[in-house]
Motif scaffolding. Sequence first.
Motif, mmCIF file in Angstrom:
data_model
loop_
_atom_site.group_PDB
_atom_site.id
_atom_site.type_symbol
_atom_site.label_atom_id
_atom_site.label_comp_id
_atom_site.label_asym_id
_atom_site.label_seq_id
_atom_site.Cartn_x
_atom_site.Cartn_y
_atom_site.Cartn_z
ATOM 1 N N ILE A 124 49.325 40.799 42.053
ATOM 2 C CA ILE A 124 49.846 39.837 43.031
ATOM 3 C C ILE A 124 49.825 38.404 42.506
ATOM 4 O O ILE A 124 50.078 37.459 43.245
ATOM 5 C CB ILE A 124 49.088 39.932 44.370
ATOM 6 C CG1 ILE A 124 47.613 39.558 44.205
ATOM 7 C CG2 ILE A 124 49.222 41.332 44.946
ATOM 8 C CD1 ILE A 124 46.830 39.597 45.519
ATOM 9 N N GLY A 125 49.519 38.250 41.234
ATOM 10 C CA GLY A 125 49.600 36.930 40.611
ATOM 11 C C GLY A 125 48.442 36.013 40.918
ATOM 12 O O GLY A 125 48.577 34.789 40.858
ATOM 13 N N GLY A 126 47.301 36.586 41.246
ATOM 14 C CA GLY A 126 46.108 35.782 41.500
ATOM 15 C C GLY A 126 45.894 35.501 42.972
ATOM 16 O O GLY A 126 46.822 35.133 43.682
ATOM 17 N N ASN A 127 44.668 35.718 43.420
ATOM 18 C CA ASN A 127 44.312 35.504 44.826
ATOM 19 C C ASN A 127 42.824 35.184 44.863
ATOM 20 O O ASN A 127 42.007 35.958 44.375
ATOM 21 C CB ASN A 127 44.640 36.772 45.629
ATOM 22 C CG ASN A 127 44.267 36.681 47.087
ATOM 23 O OD1 ASN A 127 43.107 36.473 47.437
ATOM 24 N ND2 ASN A 127 45.246 36.863 47.959
ATOM 25 N N LEU A 144 45.948 36.033 53.511
ATOM 26 C CA LEU A 144 46.942 35.877 52.450
ATOM 27 C C LEU A 144 47.562 37.237 52.123
ATOM 28 O O LEU A 144 46.895 38.263 52.191
ATOM 29 C CB LEU A 144 46.297 35.292 51.193
ATOM 30 C CG LEU A 144 45.577 33.946 51.358
ATOM 31 C CD1 LEU A 144 44.913 33.545 50.048
ATOM 32 C CD2 LEU A 144 46.545 32.862 51.835
ATOM 33 N N GLU A 145 48.830 37.217 51.755
ATOM 34 C CA GLU A 145 49.530 38.466 51.446
ATOM 35 C C GLU A 145 48.961 39.126 50.186
ATOM 36 O O GLU A 145 48.792 38.468 49.158
ATOM 37 C CB GLU A 145 51.022 38.203 51.248
ATOM 38 C CG GLU A 145 51.832 39.464 50.952
ATOM 39 C CD GLU A 145 53.313 39.184 50.767
ATOM 40 O OE1 GLU A 145 53.921 39.803 49.875
ATOM 41 O OE2 GLU A 145 53.861 38.327 51.508
ATOM 42 N N ILE A 146 48.705 40.436 50.285
ATOM 43 C CA ILE A 146 48.263 41.186 49.104
ATOM 44 C C ILE A 146 49.209 42.341 48.771
ATOM 45 O O ILE A 146 49.068 42.955 47.701
ATOM 46 C CB ILE A 146 46.827 41.736 49.256
ATOM 47 C CG1 ILE A 146 46.729 42.698 50.433
ATOM 48 C CG2 ILE A 146 45.824 40.594 49.360
ATOM 49 C CD1 ILE A 146 45.401 43.469 50.470
ATOM 50 N N ALA A 147 50.170 42.629 49.644
ATOM 51 C CA ALA A 147 51.122 43.704 49.343
ATOM 52 C C ALA A 147 52.372 43.569 50.193
ATOM 53 O O ALA A 147 52.286 43.276 51.387
ATOM 54 C CB ALA A 147 50.486 45.071 49.576
ATOM 55 N N SER A 148 53.531 43.794 49.584
ATOM 56 C CA SER A 148 54.807 43.800 50.289
ATOM 57 C C SER A 148 55.432 45.182 50.169
ATOM 58 O O SER A 148 55.789 45.623 49.067
ATOM 59 C CB SER A 148 55.757 42.756 49.704
ATOM 60 O OG SER A 148 57.082 42.980 50.151
#
Length: 462
Positions: free
Chosen positions: A239-242, A326-330
């Motif tokens: 996810i490009g970092g969270n 925060l979004e972690i999956a679409s």
Amino acid sequence: MNKFYCFALIAALTGCTTYNNKSNAFVNKWRSGDIEASYNGYSKLAKKANNKDKVIFNLEAGTTARAMGNYQVSNENYTIAQDVADDYESKARIKVGSETAAMFSNLATLPYRGSIMDKIMLDTYQGMNYWEIGDLEKARVEFNSLMQKQNEAQVQLEKISRDEYTYNNRDQIEKAKEDYKLKNQINETQSLISELVGYDDFMNPYSEFIYGLFFMYNPQDNSDYDRGLKAMQRVNSLIGGNKLIAANVAEINDILSGNGEVLNSTHIVFETGTAPKRTQTRIDVPLFAVSKKVPYVGAAFPKLEPNDNYEDSLTCVSNDNSYDALEIASFDRMISAEFKKQLPTVITKTILATVVKGVAAYVAQEAARRQAQESGNNMIYLFTVIGTTVWQVAVNNADLRTWNTLPKKVMYTKFETPSNKMIEIKLGEENYPVSLEGKSNLVLIKSNNKGLIPTIRTLVLK
């Protein structure tokens, strides 16, 4: 001629009702928040489904039962879906007879075997069901199975994108596929998902996250902590970092290095919206293989339509501090990626079926025309034209089967569990108080549409 009409009649009867015709009422109930009505509808469809639709209807019934908190019934539906899908998987190819029938009808007459995403989420939800009822051993089995499917996902994705379908008139089919008008129309139907791309190696970050969280809180030894660590690291990379996932990584690293233990944290997982729905659009297909007199015939092609009516934010308040999810999956991204990968083969099969039906109708009409000329009875020809036209229209449907009750996206936040064990969920214009029981907790929140009262469940982690 009689054989043709019998076969056409059977094909028409089996191919004229789409998946959406059968399930739209229950999809709408699901999206409107009437979960029990949605479950009742899907449950009935699952019980009376023939083998070709047994997987998809049991997936839908299992998910609606899970949303109601009926984990045993949910897993019964999921187990049926799993067993039927496994049975199809064990067979190298679908029976030739089924493929032939599909050519005279449509691709929806073929058995639904479950998508790559379906199989990963099936294990995910089954594992979560067992986890929530406290059967950790069975949960472990399901989560290990999902990870195996995660690791095989890229290979499976490449398989479904290969056009290994054998058929006559290949040159004509390929020529039709390259038709400028056809390509433009198909591209236009996919405009809503054209910019959606999947995650690296077709991984599912939500399943990966649940896997990591399970082993983080239910380790049998340090190797389980290591499984949890690797899963959280993969999620963070996908996810490009969270910062929240990175905090989980740091926490497990401290445990493995002997410098810490699992902290008293509350994890909030928010499933919001619903997955893209399949609809169909009719496009003219150039039938060079049939007749120059009939250059184009309409065919139905599937398209994905994302549902943008959903809650796009959630805030949790704990000890007067606010924590945004925060979004972690679409799921839009994941489902669209598989759909687009499979589309070339779907286009090939749809064109082939259109050619087969066009040839059959043309041959039947020509035979009737000659018979009418010989007998002087033009009614034979007239009825044949009407019959073949009605047949072609009746079976001109795309395969619209897809797991509609999956979420649109998943969001996540975490924080230290408050001493008073009380938190508040802010969703839209409403606030929902939640009472916690454990030192560490998992709060599962689900909202299918904007403005609905969400379902909220808590699981004690320690």
